[in-house]
Design a protein around this motif. Structure first.
Motif, PDB file in Angstrom:
ATOM      1  N   LYS A 178       1.022  -1.089  -0.120  1.00 47.01           N
ATOM      2  CA  LYS A 178      -0.144   0.114  -0.008  1.00 47.01           C
ATOM      3  C   LYS A 178       0.851   1.215  -0.125  1.00 47.01           C
ATOM      4  O   LYS A 178       1.980   1.078   0.412  1.00 47.01           O
ATOM      5  CB  LYS A 178      -0.982  -0.034   1.196  1.00 47.01           C
TER       6      LYS A 178
ATOM      7  N   HIS B  81       1.147   3.544   2.011  1.00 48.61           N
ATOM      8  CA  HIS B  81       1.752   3.957   3.143  1.00 48.61           C
ATOM      9  C   HIS B  81       2.606   2.752   3.585  1.00 48.61           C
ATOM     10  O   HIS B  81       2.887   2.599   4.953  1.00 48.61           O
ATOM     11  CB  HIS B  81       0.616   4.192   4.398  1.00 48.61           C
ATOM     12  N   ARG B  82       3.109   1.863   2.870  1.00 45.70           N
ATOM     13  CA  ARG B  82       4.209   0.897   2.753  1.00 45.70           C
ATOM     14  C   ARG B  82       3.725  -0.285   3.751  1.00 45.70           C
ATOM     15  O   ARG B  82       4.558  -1.076   4.244  1.00 45.70           O
ATOM     16  CB  ARG B  82       5.563   1.493   3.644  1.00 45.70           C
ATOM     17  N   LYS B  83       2.487  -0.571   3.903  1.00 44.35           N
ATOM     18  CA  LYS B  83       2.271  -1.876   4.480  1.00 44.35           C
ATOM     19  C   LYS B  83       1.660  -2.638   3.630  1.00 44.35           C
ATOM     20  O   LYS B  83       1.069  -2.754   2.458  1.00 44.35           O
ATOM     21  CB  LYS B  83       1.100  -1.562   5.406  1.00 44.35           C
TER      22      LYS B  83
ATOM     23  N   THR C  89       6.829  10.701   4.148  1.00 48.30           N
ATOM     24  CA  THR C  89       6.215   9.467   3.319  1.00 48.30           C
ATOM     25  C   THR C  89       4.946   9.005   3.737  1.00 48.30           C
ATOM     26  O   THR C  89       4.212   8.591   2.794  1.00 48.30           O
ATOM     27  CB  THR C  89       7.375   8.333   3.025  1.00 48.30           C
ATOM     28  N   GLY C  90       4.456   9.319   5.004  1.00 47.25           N
ATOM     29  CA  GLY C  90       2.978   8.732   5.394  1.00 47.25           C
ATOM     30  C   GLY C  90       3.384   7.204   5.725  1.00 47.25           C
ATOM     31  O   GLY C  90       2.366   6.559   6.100  1.00 47.25           O
ATOM     32  N   ALA C  91       4.493   6.654   5.798  1.00 51.59           N
ATOM     33  CA  ALA C  91       4.724   5.240   6.368  1.00 51.59           C
ATOM     34  C   ALA C  91       4.169   4.879   7.654  1.00 51.59           C
ATOM     35  O   ALA C  91       4.498   5.707   8.513  1.00 51.59           O
ATOM     36  CB  ALA C  91       6.122   4.793   6.031  1.00 51.59           C
ATOM     37  N   MET C  92       3.239   3.863   7.802  1.00 47.36           N
ATOM     38  CA  MET C  92       2.554   3.742   9.032  1.00 47.36           C
ATOM     39  C   MET C  92       2.163   2.359   8.672  1.00 47.36           C
ATOM     40  O   MET C  92       1.899   1.757   7.745  1.00 47.36           O
ATOM     41  CB  MET C  92       1.722   4.757   9.342  1.00 47.36           C
ATOM     42  N   ASP C  93       1.558   1.747   9.906  1.00 44.30           N
ATOM     43  CA  ASP C  93       0.838   0.554   9.999  1.00 44.30           C
ATOM     44  C   ASP C  93      -0.463   0.788  10.497  1.00 44.30           C
ATOM     45  O   ASP C  93      -0.683   0.751  11.884  1.00 44.30           O
ATOM     46  CB  ASP C  93       1.538  -0.277  10.963  1.00 44.30           C
ATOM     47  N   PRO C  94      -1.550   1.211   9.894  1.00 47.70           N
ATOM     48  CA  PRO C  94      -2.694   1.886  10.273  1.00 47.70           C
ATOM     49  C   PRO C  94      -3.888   0.869  10.679  1.00 47.70           C
ATOM     50  O   PRO C  94      -5.174   1.448  10.588  1.00 47.70           O
ATOM     51  CB  PRO C  94      -3.091   2.867   9.096  1.00 47.70           C
TER      52      PRO C  94
END
Lengths: 446, 349
Positions: free
Chosen positions: A403, A405-407, B176-181
């Motif tokens: 995704k 957001h890198r998940k 970058t907005g990298a997250m585990d949401p």
């Protein structure tokens, strides 16, 4: 799947159903206590004003008037509800000090022997206000020279130095340049009330041991207790919050508005105090779902693949941000939709205006993204000469995809869900979509 | 003037849990002398049936009957901490905490049952009906209630368990907005059918039919309740509701349900659904969550159906009759301008 489940998976009758339909369920404000007082709020009649003076003299003469509270009575008057999870800065005034930032903002609280006396006294409070220019549109609020709503000088919530929550994945501009089609849309939604049947309310009761029992219909008893403890600067061990069956929340009972003032009034008077919204307060001054403006720009190839998506979203937070900054983060994580798009750029702004604060509502940050993106998908289908089903199958995400957001996607079942919906409505799908799965692309999920 | 029909669809995902994690839920379970299991929580039931669903999870995980489980919740003096009921998190988070607490309580019960039944733990099993059986020796079963009583009066032991579930807090990279949401993602696909009256601008929703994938259903009737209720709310958002009808104009706010319009029973369309179950890896029994998402897919499906019926691309909510009529007028004007231009072109050639 375990074959031996006894009760999980069964439609057991709900435990509170009979109580609800026979009217025997007790809700928080159904309690009544001897000597209970009623709290009503003096609210700003205008959208933005400097408060010069609050004249309580006539209100104090109303029979049944007990006391009035202003900002000077609130030990920690400026707070942020998400301060509990580290969100800064503190920004909302429990009771307005020098400025009212929205129509309906609490300026003073009146405590009286009866609801009628409290309302009568509220009507007799004289406010000396200097009306200020107000701003109501999210993009107007960001222009130079716009009236400033916040107490720190600009109208956006700041995310670690950025005026918006950002997601950057791949290179959207490069992809737009090589796309066969560019599809753009702007989507607008208006504020919506959670509209629970039971309005927000509580009763704070002083106990003989020096503690306060607060009967409340909050969606989160500890969240409310902890915020009340901060606002009143009293240890949490003096507070006992009792919830129960809530008559509908939908996000509208996550803010902590009634409990701190009711408890403060109970402390001042040493009597039980009820503070419950009327229906018109619930409609007009309780938090709403934010209004949104969402700009979407997509780069699409001739075969329907979306290769780039740029989203710029503005959520109208109103005068205080409450839960909205968090909603924008959730929005940013989901603003590319359930699709595999290799280049994505998202800017999501939490914007302050002179409107009733918005906050949480069912679908927090995502409901309106789904509206915008799924209408946009139909536009893309039309431009690419495809039907609405095909455009979604072609772009659907799979397990193992990354995704924006890198998940890494772990439980994609969009394809299977669309196949089931097609079967339900009798929609014929081409063989290639009937055979498609959400399995990892490397494992045959082609 | 005509009544035009159209069909539209949408497909959505929905994440479970407070999006950046760090939102714990706790549960405590203890057995009474009569063999009831009291589950102490502080999570709130909003009317969605949390008490029922958590009772089912507790009964299943303990191996006892539903009627032997007492849910005591929403009291900060007796219930351990819980973040709150929102973010489609309660069944997932509280359910996981209850499963952990039940596991510990179950082990405590089995410790006593081993002595009382003089049997090895590996030979003991719960029948889910309030008894512990010794495998292969049907005459040697005991009631859970008797074991619970023996634990307290004979052995001086508690039958209790503690549970907590927390997804660790995920920071967001501000660049970058990298997250585990999310903990897991549920999905929905909705097909809506509408009829648009071109004289009044009214939109009638004829049907809302959906497929949902929500992981394991703990209670299918309550899942269906969410789907039907959410379809109503989505339809209401699409066509009726707002507190600021002339937004951004802040005035003309409704003050009660006679001014704040929502569909009534008469406007309810046919609602149909199928529910798929692809268990999640981290929810109790594979739960994903269905609380919030059910209002989402109906909205764009209805708006897309209006386009299919009328050719009007609507990009704002709610889609009021005024919006439809203005759209139809604009379309008609554009068509007449175009046809006048055609006539001119034809005449000119």
């Amino acid at each position: 799947m375990s074959p031996a489940l006894n009760v999980v998976g069964r439609s057991v009758p709900r435990s509170d159903g009979i109580g609800h339909v026979t009217g025997r369920t007790q809700f928080a404000t159904d309690h009544s206590f001897p000597g209970m007082l009623h709290l009503k709020i003096v609210r700003s009649p205008v959208h933005h004003a400097r408060i010069r003076r609050i004249d309580l003299s006539e209100a104090e003469r109303v029979p049944g008037f007990v006391c009035a509270l202003t900002h000077a009575d609130v030990p920690h008057n400026v707070y942020t509800i998400l301060g509990l999870i580290g969100v800064e800065p503190e920004e909302e005034f429990v009771l307005a000090e020098d400025r009212a930032r929205y129509k309906g903002e609490p300026i003073a609280a009146i405590v009286a022997e009866s609801e009628e006396a409290a309302l009568d006294a509220v009507a007799r409070v004289k406010l000396d206000l200097e009306e200020l220019p107000a701003v109501f549109d999210v993009e107007e609020a960001l222009k130079p020279g716009a009236p400033i709503v916040t107490h720190w000088g600009n109208n956006t919530f700041m995310y670690e130095g950025h005026p918006c929550r950002r997601v950057r994945f791949g290179d959207v501009e490069e992809a737009f340049a090589r796309a066969d089609h560019i599809v753009e849309g702007v989507y607008n939604t208006k504020p919506i009330e959670q509209a629970p049947i039971e309005t927000t309310g509580c009763i704070a009761v002083p106990e003989a041991n020096g503690r306060y029992t607060v009967y409340t219909n909050t969606q989160a008893v500890y969240f409310s207790l902890d915020n009340t403890s901060i606002i009143l600067q009293i240890p949490g061990n003096r507070l006992h919050f009792v919830g129960g069956t809530v008559g509908g929340g939908f996000g509208g009972k996550v803010d902590v508005i009634v409990e701190p003032l009711a408890t403060l009034a109970a402390m001042k008077t040493n009597r039980p105090v009820k503070y419950a919204y009327s229906r018109s307060e619930e409609m007009q001054v309780s938090s709403t779902r934010s209004a949104w403006r969402i700009y979407v720009k997509d780069g699409v190839m001739r075969d329907g693949r979306i290769i780039a998506r740029k989203v710029t979203s503005y959520a109208d937070s109103g005068a205080y941000s409450r839960q909205t900054p968090y909603a924008l983060t959730k929005h940013a994580a989901n603003a590319s939709g359930p699709y595999a798009i290799p280049n994505v750029s998202i800017d999501a702004y939490c914007v302050y205006t002179n409107r009733v604060p918005s906050s949480a509502m069912r679908g927090f940050g995502i409901t309106m993204a789904s509206f915008a993106l799924e209408v946009q998908m139909d536009k893309i289908a039309e431009v690419a000469g495809l039907d609405p089903w095909s455009i979604r199958f072609i772009n659907a995400y799979r397990d193992g995809d990354i995704k924006p957001h890198r998940k890494v996607v772990e439980d994609a079942t969009l394809i299977e869900t669309m196949q089931a919906a097609a079967a339900l409505v009798g929609q014929d799908l081409p063989a290639e979509f009937r055979a498609m799965t959400s399995a990892r692309r490397s494992e045959g999920g082609a | 003037m005509a009544k035009l029909r159209g069909t539209g669809m949408s497909a959505v995902n929905y994440p479970t849990g407070m999006n950046l994690g760090g939102d714990p839920s706790q549960a405590l379970i203890h057995a009474t002398t009569s063999g009831s299991f009291v589950v102490s929580l502080s999570a709130t039931d909003l009317g969605q049936g949390l008490r029922t669903v958590i009772g089912q999870i507790a009964a299943e995980a303990l191996g006892v009957r539903m009627e032997d489980v007492v849910i005591d919740t929403a009291d900060t003096d007796t219930g351990p901490h819980d973040m709150g009921t929102f973010a489609s998190r309660a069944t997932h988070r509280v359910g996981n905490a209850v499963m952990a607490a039940a596991q510990e309580a179950r082990e405590a019960l089995l410790d006593v049952a081993e002595d009382e039944l003089e049997a090895a733990r590996s030979d003991l099993e719960f029948d889910g009906q309030g008894n512990i059986l010794v495998r292969g020796a049907p005459d040697r079963s005991l009631k859970v209630a008797d074991i619970a009583a023996a634990a307290q009066f004979k052995y001086g032991k508690t039958i209790a368990g503690r549970g907590v579930y927390m997804k660790p807090r995920s920071p967001v990279d501000p660049e970058t907005g990298a997250m585990d949401p999310d903990s897991t993602e549920a999905h929905a696909c909705t097909v809506a059918e509408v009829e648009v009256d071109t004289e009044t601008g009214e939109v009638t929703v004829l049907s809302i039919r959906s497929a949902y994938e929500v992981g394991r259903q703990i209670n299918p009737a309550l899942v269906k309740g969410q789907i039907v209720g959410g379809a109503w709310m989505g339809m209401s958002h699409a066509l009726y509701e707002t507190t600021a009808p002339y937004y951004p104009d802040p005035d003309h706010n409704p003050k009660d349900f006679s001014e704040y319009l929502m569909p009534g029973a008469y406007e309810m369309p046919e609602i149909d659904c199928v529910v798929l179950e692809y268990p999640s890896s981290n929810g109790p029994y594979g739960v994903k969550g269905v609380g919030e998402m059910t209002a989402n897919a109906p909205i764009p499906a209805i708006v897309n159906a209006i386009y299919h019926a009328t050719g009007l691309r609507i990009d704002e909510l709610p889609v009021t009759p005024e919006l439809i009529l203005r759209g139809l007028d604009a379309k008609e004007r554009a068509a007449s301008v175009a046809s006048a231009a055609d006539t001119t072109a034809t005449t000119g050639s």
